[in-house]
Design a protein around this motif. Sequence first.
Motif, mmCIF file in Angstrom:
data_model
loop_
_atom_site.group_PDB
_atom_site.id
_atom_site.type_symbol
_atom_site.label_atom_id
_atom_site.label_comp_id
_atom_site.label_asym_id
_atom_site.label_seq_id
_atom_site.Cartn_x
_atom_site.Cartn_y
_atom_site.Cartn_z
ATOM 1 N N PRO A 163 -8.385 23.229 4.893
ATOM 2 C CA PRO A 163 -8.499 23.765 3.533
ATOM 3 C C PRO A 163 -7.191 23.549 2.755
ATOM 4 C CG PRO A 163 -9.225 25.367 5.174
ATOM 5 C CD PRO A 163 -8.523 24.279 5.907
ATOM 6 N N LYS A 164 -7.313 23.374 1.435
ATOM 7 C CA LYS A 164 -6.156 23.043 0.615
ATOM 8 C C LYS A 164 -5.069 24.096 0.692
ATOM 9 C CE LYS A 164 -8.635 20.151 -2.713
ATOM 10 N NZ LYS A 164 -8.996 19.960 -4.145
ATOM 11 N N ASP A 165 -5.470 25.371 0.834
ATOM 12 C CA ASP A 165 -4.455 26.424 0.862
ATOM 13 C C ASP A 165 -3.663 26.437 2.169
ATOM 14 O OD1 ASP A 165 -6.499 27.306 2.449
ATOM 15 O OD2 ASP A 165 -6.749 29.238 1.456
ATOM 16 N N MET A 166 -4.007 25.549 3.107
ATOM 17 C CA MET A 166 -3.253 25.432 4.353
ATOM 18 C C MET A 166 -2.129 24.402 4.234
ATOM 19 S SD MET A 166 -4.414 27.565 6.595
ATOM 20 C CE MET A 166 -4.618 28.700 5.211
ATOM 21 N N THR A 167 -2.066 23.671 3.112
ATOM 22 C CA THR A 167 -1.069 22.621 2.943
ATOM 23 C C THR A 167 0.347 23.138 3.148
ATOM 24 O OG1 THR A 167 -2.514 21.486 1.365
ATOM 25 C CG2 THR A 167 -0.193 20.869 1.373
ATOM 26 N N GLU A 168 0.643 24.305 2.606
ATOM 27 C CA GLU A 168 2.004 24.829 2.696
ATOM 28 C C GLU A 168 2.373 25.304 4.093
ATOM 29 O OE1 GLU A 168 2.627 28.876 0.937
ATOM 30 O OE2 GLU A 168 0.596 28.535 0.149
ATOM 31 N N TYR A 169 1.402 25.399 4.983
ATOM 32 C CA TYR A 169 1.674 25.875 6.342
ATOM 33 C C TYR A 169 1.749 24.742 7.359
ATOM 34 C CZ TYR A 169 0.406 30.270 4.148
ATOM 35 O OH TYR A 169 0.350 31.356 3.307
ATOM 36 N N LEU A 170 1.536 23.512 6.898
ATOM 37 C CA LEU A 170 1.649 22.347 7.784
ATOM 38 C C LEU A 170 2.791 21.480 7.271
ATOM 39 C CD1 LEU A 170 0.494 20.744 10.191
ATOM 40 C CD2 LEU A 170 -0.993 19.566 8.555
ATOM 41 N N ASP A 171 3.925 21.547 7.948
ATOM 42 C CA ASP A 171 5.111 20.811 7.515
ATOM 43 C C ASP A 171 5.085 19.388 8.056
ATOM 44 O OD1 ASP A 171 6.038 23.024 6.212
ATOM 45 O OD2 ASP A 171 7.453 23.613 7.782
ATOM 46 N N LEU A 172 5.270 18.419 7.168
ATOM 47 C CA LEU A 172 5.423 17.026 7.558
ATOM 48 C C LEU A 172 6.912 16.785 7.769
ATOM 49 C CD1 LEU A 172 4.198 14.243 8.037
ATOM 50 C CD2 LEU A 172 4.317 13.834 5.561
ATOM 51 N N VAL A 173 7.339 16.832 9.022
ATOM 52 C CA VAL A 173 8.758 16.771 9.357
ATOM 53 C C VAL A 173 9.296 15.356 9.220
ATOM 54 C CG1 VAL A 173 10.465 17.229 11.167
ATOM 55 C CG2 VAL A 173 8.475 18.723 10.909
ATOM 56 N N GLU A 174 8.515 14.394 9.642
ATOM 57 C CA GLU A 174 8.938 12.990 9.612
ATOM 58 C C GLU A 174 7.710 12.117 9.453
ATOM 59 O OE1 GLU A 174 10.271 11.272 13.297
ATOM 60 O OE2 GLU A 174 11.869 10.187 12.272
ATOM 61 N N CYS A 175 7.826 11.064 8.629
ATOM 62 C CA CYS A 175 6.664 10.199 8.417
ATOM 63 C C CYS A 175 7.125 8.788 8.109
ATOM 64 C CB CYS A 175 5.796 10.729 7.271
ATOM 65 S SG CYS A 175 4.326 9.729 6.941
ATOM 66 N N LEU B 275 5.303 6.645 6.718
ATOM 67 C CA LEU B 275 4.509 6.160 5.593
ATOM 68 C C LEU B 275 4.787 6.929 4.308
ATOM 69 C CD1 LEU B 275 1.106 5.659 7.435
ATOM 70 C CD2 LEU B 275 2.461 3.843 6.374
ATOM 71 N N LEU B 276 5.955 7.530 4.203
ATOM 72 C CA LEU B 276 6.273 8.284 2.989
ATOM 73 C C LEU B 276 6.457 7.361 1.788
ATOM 74 C CD1 LEU B 276 8.731 11.079 4.178
ATOM 75 C CD2 LEU B 276 6.371 11.335 3.399
ATOM 76 N N MET C 227 0.825 -1.209 0.000
ATOM 77 C CA MET C 227 0.000 0.000 0.000
ATOM 78 C C MET C 227 0.855 1.253 0.000
ATOM 79 S SD MET C 227 -1.039 0.210 4.013
ATOM 80 C CE MET C 227 0.284 0.268 5.238
ATOM 81 N N LYS C 228 0.192 2.370 -0.287
ATOM 82 C CA LYS C 228 0.806 3.681 -0.148
ATOM 83 C C LYS C 228 -0.231 4.634 0.406
ATOM 84 C CE LYS C 228 -0.155 5.211 -4.899
ATOM 85 N NZ LYS C 228 0.445 5.736 -6.148
ATOM 86 N N SER C 229 0.221 5.739 0.968
ATOM 87 C CA SER C 229 -0.708 6.705 1.542
ATOM 88 C C SER C 229 -0.436 8.096 0.996
ATOM 89 C CB SER C 229 -0.617 6.727 3.072
ATOM 90 O OG SER C 229 0.630 7.260 3.479
#
Length: 297
Positions: free
Chosen positions: A242-254, A256-257, A234-236
């Motif tokens: 809201p979509k325009d908030m994507t750039e303000y939420l940093d995924l530092v570590e995951c 499931l990348l 699988m992949k995720s």
Amino acid sequence: MRPGGRNLFLLVASALLLILPPAYLLVAERRSAASGPVEILVDYLKAAYARDFRQAYRLISSEDRRLKDEKTYVRERGTFDGFTLEVGNKLAGWIQATPIEEKTIGERAHIKLKLKLPDANKLSGPLLDWDEERLNALSTKEQRALLQKLDQWSMEGRIPVIEGEQDFDLVKESGGWRLFLNWAAGIRLSFEARVNDALPLEVSWDQREFISRQDELFNVRLRIKNLSNREVFMKSLHRVEPKDMTEYLDLVECGLLLPTKLLPREEQEYSSTYLVRGDLPDGTKQIAVTYEFTNVP
């Protein structure tokens, strides 16, 4: 390393034992209710840097603690234990901080510190990539040798450092000064999972809703179970609303990348670390994140 291991180099906390001008020289002892705001701030930063979040929680204001209990606070951040915690405290002994602004009006205090602290990220190589399980599994002899190596590097001026300034607010309560983090003004984040019908997966969250301040790390943990008798690949994808908030939420570590494989009936835990950026538009109150799981052919 465990999926989404708790890496010290991800910390945004500032200090443990601060080396200050003479008026602020401190020892690592329990503070009395009469301790000033700088002393309490030092104790809080010491605990936060060492990832002793149970102790840090006790030094947070009651107003903040009404919004988030200790169990939730500790779970969101992850706590170091054993030898890993000892290493964190070792590095903290070399942190320097100088108050460059201190204003106290009644029961409110504002303090600005100039900080110079060991760059734990650059030290991650000799420290086993901050893999807590590996560090804690070292023999007593290996642990002593590692601490001695750090001491030697410190004497030789080889400990890499980072520098910066940070502001803090405190409030005076019946038990003394406490950090005011203003969680009430924080961003509410919610998480959910959507699984493609073709995938026999069960997804459960350790915690689905969070309150986070800007520039503050928090951890999200989930468990995924393969309900079938066949292997699942699988992949995720992470969708932010809201979509325009994507750039303000940093995924530092995951964890499931990359595409992930689960054996028949296997269950695994994964962790992601997020940070709400400091330049988040004013007025933003809520962000929703959806993990979409799809099959990899």
